[in-house]
Design a protein around this motif. Structure first.
Motif, PDB file in Angstrom:
ATOM      1  N   HIS A  27      94.922  21.689 116.675  1.00  0.00           N
ATOM      2  CA  HIS A  27      95.978  22.018 117.614  1.00  0.00           C
ATOM      3  C   HIS A  27      96.698  21.256 117.650  1.00  0.00           C
ATOM      4  N   ILE A  28      98.044  21.014 117.265  1.00  0.00           N
ATOM      5  CA  ILE A  28      99.245  20.324 117.711  1.00  0.00           C
ATOM      6  C   ILE A  28      99.943  20.660 118.830  1.00  0.00           C
ATOM      7  N   LEU A  29      99.997  19.655 119.811  1.00  0.00           N
ATOM      8  CA  LEU A  29     100.512  20.150 121.158  1.00  0.00           C
ATOM      9  C   LEU A  29     101.625  19.150 121.563  1.00  0.00           C
ATOM     10  N   ASN A  30     102.895  19.797 121.805  1.00  0.00           N
ATOM     11  CA  ASN A  30     104.197  19.051 122.008  1.00  0.00           C
ATOM     12  C   ASN A  30     104.131  18.957 123.705  1.00  0.00           C
ATOM     13  N   MET A  31     104.092  17.881 124.259  1.00  0.00           N
ATOM     14  CA  MET A  31     104.048  17.637 125.637  1.00  0.00           C
ATOM     15  C   MET A  31     105.424  16.602 125.851  1.00  0.00           C
ATOM     16  N   GLU A  32     106.585  17.398 126.381  1.00  0.00           N
ATOM     17  CA  GLU A  32     107.820  16.732 126.622  1.00  0.00           C
ATOM     18  C   GLU A  32     107.992  15.638 125.453  1.00  0.00           C
ATOM     19  N   GLY A  33     107.896  15.860 124.154  1.00  0.00           N
ATOM     20  CA  GLY A  33     108.225  14.630 123.015  1.00  0.00           C
ATOM     21  C   GLY A  33     107.284  14.020 122.633  1.00  0.00           C
ATOM     22  N   THR A  34     106.052  14.150 123.454  1.00  0.00           N
ATOM     23  CA  THR A  34     104.866  13.359 122.680  1.00  0.00           C
ATOM     24  C   THR A  34     103.954  14.148 122.117  1.00  0.00           C
ATOM     25  N   ILE A  35     103.566  14.114 121.148  1.00  0.00           N
ATOM     26  CA  ILE A  35     102.641  15.104 120.243  1.00  0.00           C
ATOM     27  C   ILE A  35     101.303  14.520 120.341  1.00  0.00           C
ATOM     28  N   LEU A  36     100.193  15.533 120.512  1.00  0.00           N
ATOM     29  CA  LEU A  36      98.967  15.413 120.566  1.00  0.00           C
ATOM     30  C   LEU A  36      98.206  16.199 119.649  1.00  0.00           C
ATOM     31  N   ILE A  37      97.099  15.703 118.919  1.00  0.00           N
ATOM     32  CA  ILE A  37      96.360  16.454 117.875  1.00  0.00           C
ATOM     33  C   ILE A  37      95.148  16.739 118.491  1.00  0.00           C
ATOM     34  N   ILE A  38      94.469  17.913 118.871  1.00  0.00           N
ATOM     35  CA  ILE A  38      93.525  18.430 119.664  1.00  0.00           C
ATOM     36  C   ILE A  38      92.551  18.950 118.824  1.00  0.00           C
ATOM     37  N   ASN A  39      91.228  18.962 119.245  1.00  0.00           N
ATOM     38  CA  ASN A  39      90.174  19.601 118.879  1.00  0.00           C
ATOM     39  C   ASN A  39      90.000  20.600 119.971  1.00  0.00           C
ATOM     40  N   VAL A  40      90.327  21.910 120.059  1.00  0.00           N
ATOM     41  CA  VAL A  40      90.579  22.701 121.043  1.00  0.00           C
ATOM     42  C   VAL A  40      89.184  22.894 121.612  1.00  0.00           C
ATOM     43  N   PRO A  41      88.019  23.387 120.909  1.00  0.00           N
ATOM     44  CA  PRO A  41      86.662  23.544 121.627  1.00  0.00           C
ATOM     45  C   PRO A  41      86.426  22.539 122.225  1.00  0.00           C
ATOM     46  N   ARG A  42      86.430  21.304 121.686  1.00  0.00           N
ATOM     47  CA  ARG A  42      85.894  20.098 122.588  1.00  0.00           C
ATOM     48  C   ARG A  42      86.695  19.639 123.682  1.00  0.00           C
ATOM     49  N   ALA A  43      87.894  19.836 123.495  1.00  0.00           N
ATOM     50  CA  ALA A  43      88.865  19.601 124.870  1.00  0.00           C
ATOM     51  C   ALA A  43      88.559  20.443 125.612  1.00  0.00           C
ATOM     52  N   ALA A  44      88.704  21.778 125.408  1.00  0.00           N
ATOM     53  CA  ALA A  44      88.668  23.001 126.461  1.00  0.00           C
ATOM     54  C   ALA A  44      87.213  22.936 127.197  1.00  0.00           C
ATOM     55  N   SER A  45      86.209  22.452 126.338  1.00  0.00           N
ATOM     56  CA  SER A  45      85.023  22.271 127.178  1.00  0.00           C
ATOM     57  C   SER A  45      84.804  21.185 128.042  1.00  0.00           C
ATOM     58  N   TYR A  46      85.426  20.149 127.763  1.00  0.00           N
ATOM     59  CA  TYR A  46      85.392  19.074 128.670  1.00  0.00           C
ATOM     60  C   TYR A  46      86.599  19.228 129.790  1.00  0.00           C
ATOM     61  N   LEU A  47      87.611  19.660 129.656  1.00  0.00           N
ATOM     62  CA  LEU A  47      88.391  20.016 130.869  1.00  0.00           C
ATOM     63  C   LEU A  47      87.580  21.301 131.752  1.00  0.00           C
ATOM     64  N   THR A  48      87.038  22.216 131.268  1.00  0.00           N
ATOM     65  CA  THR A  48      86.242  23.046 132.038  1.00  0.00           C
ATOM     66  C   THR A  48      85.207  22.678 132.603  1.00  0.00           C
ATOM     67  N   MET A  49      84.648  21.581 132.164  1.00  0.00           N
ATOM     68  CA  MET A  49      83.502  20.937 132.869  1.00  0.00           C
ATOM     69  C   MET A  49      84.040  20.004 134.262  1.00  0.00           C
ATOM     70  N   LEU A  50      85.322  19.562 133.862  1.00  0.00           N
ATOM     71  CA  LEU A  50      85.694  18.684 134.999  1.00  0.00           C
ATOM     72  C   LEU A  50      86.241  19.383 136.007  1.00  0.00           C
ATOM     73  N   LEU A  51      86.679  20.558 135.711  1.00  0.00           N
ATOM     74  CA  LEU A  51      87.402  21.544 136.582  1.00  0.00           C
ATOM     75  C   LEU A  51      86.303  22.267 137.503  1.00  0.00           C
ATOM     76  N   ASN A  52      84.925  22.597 136.882  1.00  0.00           N
ATOM     77  CA  ASN A  52      83.855  23.376 137.508  1.00  0.00           C
ATOM     78  C   ASN A  52      83.029  22.121 138.320  1.00  0.00           C
ATOM     79  N   SER A  53      83.066  21.039 137.891  1.00  0.00           N
ATOM     80  CA  SER A  53      82.420  19.908 138.582  1.00  0.00           C
ATOM     81  C   SER A  53      83.159  19.546 140.179  1.00  0.00           C
ATOM     82  N   GLY A  54      84.551  20.052 140.196  1.00  0.00           N
ATOM     83  CA  GLY A  54      85.131  19.597 141.481  1.00  0.00           C
ATOM     84  C   GLY A  54      85.496  18.085 141.833  1.00  0.00           C
ATOM     85  N   GLU A  55      85.049  17.504 140.742  1.00  0.00           N
ATOM     86  CA  GLU A  55      85.229  15.930 140.891  1.00  0.00           C
ATOM     87  C   GLU A  55      86.106  15.354 139.840  1.00  0.00           C
ATOM     88  N   LEU A  56      87.183  14.936 140.110  1.00  0.00           N
ATOM     89  CA  LEU A  56      88.221  14.161 139.270  1.00  0.00           C
ATOM     90  C   LEU A  56      88.365  12.899 139.654  1.00  0.00           C
TER      91      LEU A  56
END
Length: 258
Positions: free
Chosen positions: A71-100
């Protein structure tokens, strides 16, 4: 046509501003994301736009260098190339842990410190929005290269990039005041992860590089240890990269750009 020649040809044809000498390094970064060694890569190899990068990745698919989906994501002119399953799994874990684990480096501080609860709540909301954007792309099939923009004008992009790039702790600063930070001449633990990619003839290329201020290092030491062990485990599940080397040193820099 050899793989290296094919990669150089693809970069020359599609990527504006990408130097020929960097095409193998760029391919290694994309391969690392594609195989799940890292969830994301921030594209900084030239001035190509999202459609040019999409055409480049499609050619890498055609020659069998990567499998996708990506997935290619444009965030305010900065471009990121993302492995969505890997990234989504990590973000889900962070949010579920309640610890950032977020480090406040606002210029008004004398030295870096961990973020307060109010700031963390705002960051959690932004991460939830980012995850909501990525979730529909988790079902993409191999061979797919998707492209999207995300509205994020009020986000601290330094913080969001840090999470997407899978840093164990990320930086935040109060963007309502200014975009400066308090990291200049501050002792920092610099962590560099290097690895080799025989497929591309590359030895000891940087795969991760981030800093943690010594003023908060004691708070984050166990987190960094867990991050290192997780990386070693992930590294063992793939076969494209070898010779994992994790280096930590103390640096003091006159200025730090975020």
């Amino acid at each position: 046509m050899s793989l290296i020649v094919a990669l150089r040809s693809a970069a020359k044809q599609h990527l504006k501003g990408c130097k020929r000498s960097l095409t193998q390094r760029l391919a290694a970064e994309i391969l690392a994301v594609d195989c799940g060694l890292k969830p994301c890569f921030l594209y900084d190899f030239g001035t190509a736009d999202v459609l040019q990068i999409q055409r480049y990745l499609m050619e890498l698919l055609q020659i069998g260098f990567i499998q996708g989906p990506l997935h290619i994501l444009n965030m305010e002119g900065t471009i990121l190339i993302i492995n969505v399953p890997r990234a989504a799994s990590y973000l889900t874990m962070l949010l579920n842990s309640g610890e950032l684990h977020v480090i406040d480096v606002s210029a008004t501080l004398k030295h870096p410190e961990m973020c307060d609860k109010d700031s963390i709540l705002g960051i959690q909301s932004q991460l939830s929005n980012l995850l909501a954007h990525l979730t529909p792309y988790q079902s993409e099939v191999p061979g797919t290269i998707s492209v999207a923009d995300i509205p994020c004008t009020e986000w601290n992009l330094c913080t969001m990039f840090g999470f997407l790039l899978h840093y164990p702790a990320v930086y935040w600063f109060d963007t309502t005041r200014n975009f400066e930070n308090c990291l200049s001449l501050t002792p920092l633990k610099l962590v560099t992860v290097k690895t080799s990619c025989c497929k591309l003839g590359l030895q000891k290329i940087p795969m991760y590089s981030f800093t943690i201020p010594e003023s908060v290092y004691h708070t984050l030491q166990l987190l960094l240890q867990a991050w290192t062990e997780s990386l070693q485990h992930t590294f063992a599940t793939q076969h494209y990269f070898t010779d994992l080397d994790i280096i930590m040193e103390t640096v003091i820099l006159p200025a730090v750009a975020l």
